[in-house]
Scaffold this motif. Structure first.
Motif, PDB file in Angstrom:
ATOM      1  N   THR A   2      -4.883 -20.420  37.318  1.00  0.00           N
ATOM      2  CA  THR A   2      -3.635 -21.001  37.829  1.00  0.00           C
ATOM      3  C   THR A   2      -3.911 -21.843  39.072  1.00  0.00           C
ATOM      4  O   THR A   2      -3.371 -22.945  39.225  1.00  0.00           O
ATOM      5  N   PRO A  29       1.825 -18.332  41.144  1.00  0.00           N
ATOM      6  CA  PRO A  29       2.389 -17.393  40.163  1.00  0.00           C
ATOM      7  C   PRO A  29       1.292 -16.977  39.173  1.00  0.00           C
ATOM      8  O   PRO A  29       0.224 -17.606  39.141  1.00  0.00           O
ATOM      9  N   PRO A  30       1.548 -15.927  38.363  1.00  0.00           N
ATOM     10  CA  PRO A  30       0.546 -15.548  37.358  1.00  0.00           C
ATOM     11  C   PRO A  30       0.233 -16.696  36.398  1.00  0.00           C
ATOM     12  O   PRO A  30      -0.916 -16.897  36.019  1.00  0.00           O
ATOM     13  N   LYS A  31       1.285 -17.456  36.041  1.00  0.00           N
ATOM     14  CA  LYS A  31       1.093 -18.498  35.045  1.00  0.00           C
ATOM     15  C   LYS A  31       1.766 -19.783  35.521  1.00  0.00           C
ATOM     16  O   LYS A  31       2.941 -19.771  35.892  1.00  0.00           O
ATOM     17  N   ASP A  90      -1.716 -23.119  31.002  1.00  0.00           N
ATOM     18  CA  ASP A  90      -2.294 -21.930  31.633  1.00  0.00           C
ATOM     19  C   ASP A  90      -2.158 -20.738  30.679  1.00  0.00           C
ATOM     20  O   ASP A  90      -1.305 -20.741  29.789  1.00  0.00           O
TER      21      ASP A  90
END
Ligand code: GTP
Ligand code: MG
Length: 181
Positions: A20, A36-38, A59
């Protein structure tokens, strides 16, 4: 192979290798600690890409997505960046024990080009290129490898350029073999 009208790049790799961060560093041209995670799917317009082709960057997050969704994204991708962290040996081991076999088994027919990406070079004073060369011998679908840093932005635009190039101008070991006789 005809000219593609767009390029779809998927990033995969172990958790925390910096997938990311790589995407967001490319887009914002600066490193952000809080990602963010993704990342949302990003489309880079043709006129700001080196090859003048609209480029989608996708991502993957194991916390937000299932294995089935991952396989689906691999099937939609034109090129996969398999990311490891140069300071995390396990993440490099998993390139051959998990990620490259997964990419292979997710698709039928023509192999999907792969770029091997070693992130976080800012943290180490060695190179993983010797190990990567050994891996490349067993996986001819690996078109290029690059060591980079989302933090310092080193080789970030190069990484995405190699991915674009692998789709639009595939060279690779097959071409080399054919040209030998
Ligand atoms: P998941 O979403 O969990 O799969 O992780 P990810 O691969 O997307 O990694 P993420 O971008 O969330 O980064 C993980 C951690 O590594 C964060 O704390 C980042 O700030 C850090 N990080 C990412 N890239 C770099 C880098 O190039 N150098 C350094 N020093 N840290 C980095
Ligand atoms: Mg992530």
């Amino acid at each position: 192979m005809g000219m593609r009208k767009n390029v779809r790049i998927l990033l995969v790799g172990d958790r925390s290798v910096g997938k990311t961060s790589l995407i967001l560093s490319l887009v914002s041209e600066e490193f952000n600690e809080d990602v963010p995670p993704k990342a949302e799917e990003i489309t880079i317009p043709a006129d700001v890409t080196p090859e003048q082709v609209p480029t989608h960057i996708v991502d993957f997050s194991a916390v937000e997505q299932t294995e089935e969704q991952l396989v689906d994204e691999i099937q939609r991708a034109h090129v996969v960046c398999v990311v490891y962290s140069v300071d995390d040996e396990d993440s490099l081991d998993h390139v051959t024990s998990h990620w490259l076999p997964l990419v292979r088994s997710s698709i039928q027919g023509t192999p999907l080009p792969v770029i091997l990406v070693g992130n976080k070079v800012d943290l180490v004073d060695y190179s993983t290129i010797d190990m990567v060369m050994t891996i490349m011998e067993g996986y001819p679908e690996i078109e290029s490898c690059v060591e980079c840093s989302a933090r310092t932005l080193k080789n970030i635009s190069e990484m995405f350029y190699y991915a674009q190039k692998a789709v639009l101008h595939p060279t690779g070991p097959l071409y080399v073999l054919e040209s030998q006789d």
